[in-house]
Motif scaffolding. Structure first.
Motif, short mmCIF file in Angstrom:
data_model
loop_
_atom_site.label_atom_id
_atom_site.label_comp_id
_atom_site.label_asym_id
_atom_site.label_seq_id
_atom_site.Cartn_x
_atom_site.Cartn_y
_atom_site.Cartn_z
N SER A 1 0.97 -1.21 -0.09
CA SER A 1 0.02 0.06 -0.13
C SER A 1 0.80 1.28 0.05
CB SER A 1 -0.93 -0.06 1.28
OG SER A 1 -1.83 1.26 1.43
N LYS B 1 -0.28 4.35 0.05
CA LYS B 1 -0.82 5.14 0.75
C LYS B 1 -0.48 5.18 2.26
CE LYS B 1 -3.58 8.65 1.69
NZ LYS B 1 -3.19 10.03 1.36
N ARG B 2 -0.39 3.68 2.67
CA ARG B 2 -0.05 3.48 3.89
C ARG B 2 1.47 3.97 4.34
NH1 ARG B 2 -4.31 -0.47 4.07
NH2 ARG B 2 -5.80 0.16 5.37
N TYR C 1 3.15 6.07 2.51
CA TYR C 1 3.13 7.44 2.49
C TYR C 1 2.70 8.04 3.89
CZ TYR C 1 1.91 12.23 0.87
OH TYR C 1 1.60 13.46 0.73
N ASN C 2 1.69 7.65 4.46
CA ASN C 2 1.16 8.28 5.86
C ASN C 2 2.24 7.83 6.83
OD1 ASN C 2 -1.20 9.12 4.55
ND2 ASN C 2 -2.31 7.32 5.10
N ASP D 1 -0.08 13.13 -2.15
CA ASP D 1 0.41 12.09 -2.39
C ASP D 1 1.68 11.71 -3.19
OD1 ASP D 1 -1.94 10.81 -0.82
OD2 ASP D 1 -3.12 11.07 -2.44
N GLU E 1 2.51 6.99 -6.74
CA GLU E 1 1.92 5.87 -7.00
C GLU E 1 1.66 5.74 -8.46
OE1 GLU E 1 -1.27 2.66 -4.92
OE2 GLU E 1 -1.67 4.67 -4.54
#
Length: 298
Positions: free
Chosen positions: A14, A16-17, A19-20, A36, A55
């Protein structure tokens, strides 16, 4: 001519995960997060290259305005693959977690999260020194001051990007000024100098550590640097070499997460903590990262 790479990963992953997970403080200076996209100044050989990471469709995209050589492209792909541990298959790890009723929810809640490492071992060990015995917010402020003074920087796409200082640059560390004006303790400054001397001289290097056959030998080489204890050595090996056994015992985030999840009843019960990690052999470092990740779950 600009360069764009498509970098493959092993599912599950992931972006996104990961990145966070990069956001730790507004004072983080070594990368910029926006919409992002990750902006980072990455050293490839002797050159400092500004890169955008985002991404793509079943891949990670890395792009720069610079026409990179084939060797630099290979190095950039290796850096990003290392940074986000893109090659590891998490399926056995998830199967292990699902056997424990206290951890079985984590593969779903944190699905695709990787160990977001620190590819530059010198940066990792210095960060472990800077963060000793202070809270994370203040540690980021100190790191920012160090990087602004001794690091490399460039402006790209309207953003100022910084790179962590080299060992040679930190050998010039002004201990008096950074103690009196920048709030560094005298001991931190001495330890940073010790680390810089070890890396600049070649006594310690990422390649030399990676070449050692056992975890114990790697740990011993790092702890031979005055000021580097077991916690710092293990943190460095976990973040820079993804060393499975490198558990930063004593980390308050780990013990708090274990307490929250009901794994331990006493945050100071070292025996119970070590007994738990015996149950996740070969995945200790990932378990640490997922315990940290659990602290942000609702």
């Amino acid at each position: 001519m600009p360069t764009q790479l498509s970098i493959a990963y092993t599912e599950p992953f992931s972006f996104k995960r990961c990145y966070n997970a990069l956001y730790r403080s507004d004072d983080e200076i070594l990368y910029h997060l926006e919409d992002d996209v990750i902006y980072r100044l990455i050293k490839l050989g002797t050159d400092f290259i500004p890169v955008m990471i985002s991404e793509g469709e079943n891949c990670i995209l890395a792009s720069t305005d610079i026409d990179l050589s084939a060797e630099q492209q290979t190095a950039l792909e290796a850096y990003i693959t290392h940074w986000f541990d893109l090659k590891t298959d998490l399926t056995p790890f998830y199967a292990l977690l699902q056997k424990d009723t206290l951890l079985a929810h984590l593969p779903e809640k944190l699905h695709g999260l990787r160990i977001v490492g620190i590819p530059d071992m010198f940066e990792a060990i210095c960060w472990s020194v800077v963060g000793q015995q202070i809270n994370l917010s203040f540690a980021h402020k100190l790191k920012r001051r160090l990087v602004e003074h001794y690091g490399v920087k460039t402006t790209w796409h309207g953003k100022t990007l910084h790179h962590f200082p080299t060992p040679e640059a930190l050998l010039q560390l002004d201990e008096v000024y950074f103690h009196e004006q920048k709030q560094f303790s005298r001991s931190k400054l001495k330890y940073l100098k010790n680390v810089s001397e070890a890396f600049a001289s070649g006594i310690v290097s990422q390649d030399r550590l990676a070449a050692l056959p056992t975890f114990e030998e790697r740990q011993a080489l790092l702890t031979s640097i005055k000021g580097i204890g077991v916690w710092s050595a293990n943190y460095t090996l976990m973040k820079s070499l993804n060393q499975a056994e490198a558990i930063p015992f004593g980390d308050t985030g780990i013990t708090q997460a274990m307490f929250n999840l009901g794994i331990i009843n006493d945050r100071k019960d070292e025996t119970a903590i070590k007994t738990f990690f015996e149950t996740v052999k070969e995945w200790e470092a990932y378990t640490v990262f997922y315990l940290w990740g659990s602290l942000g779950l609702k």
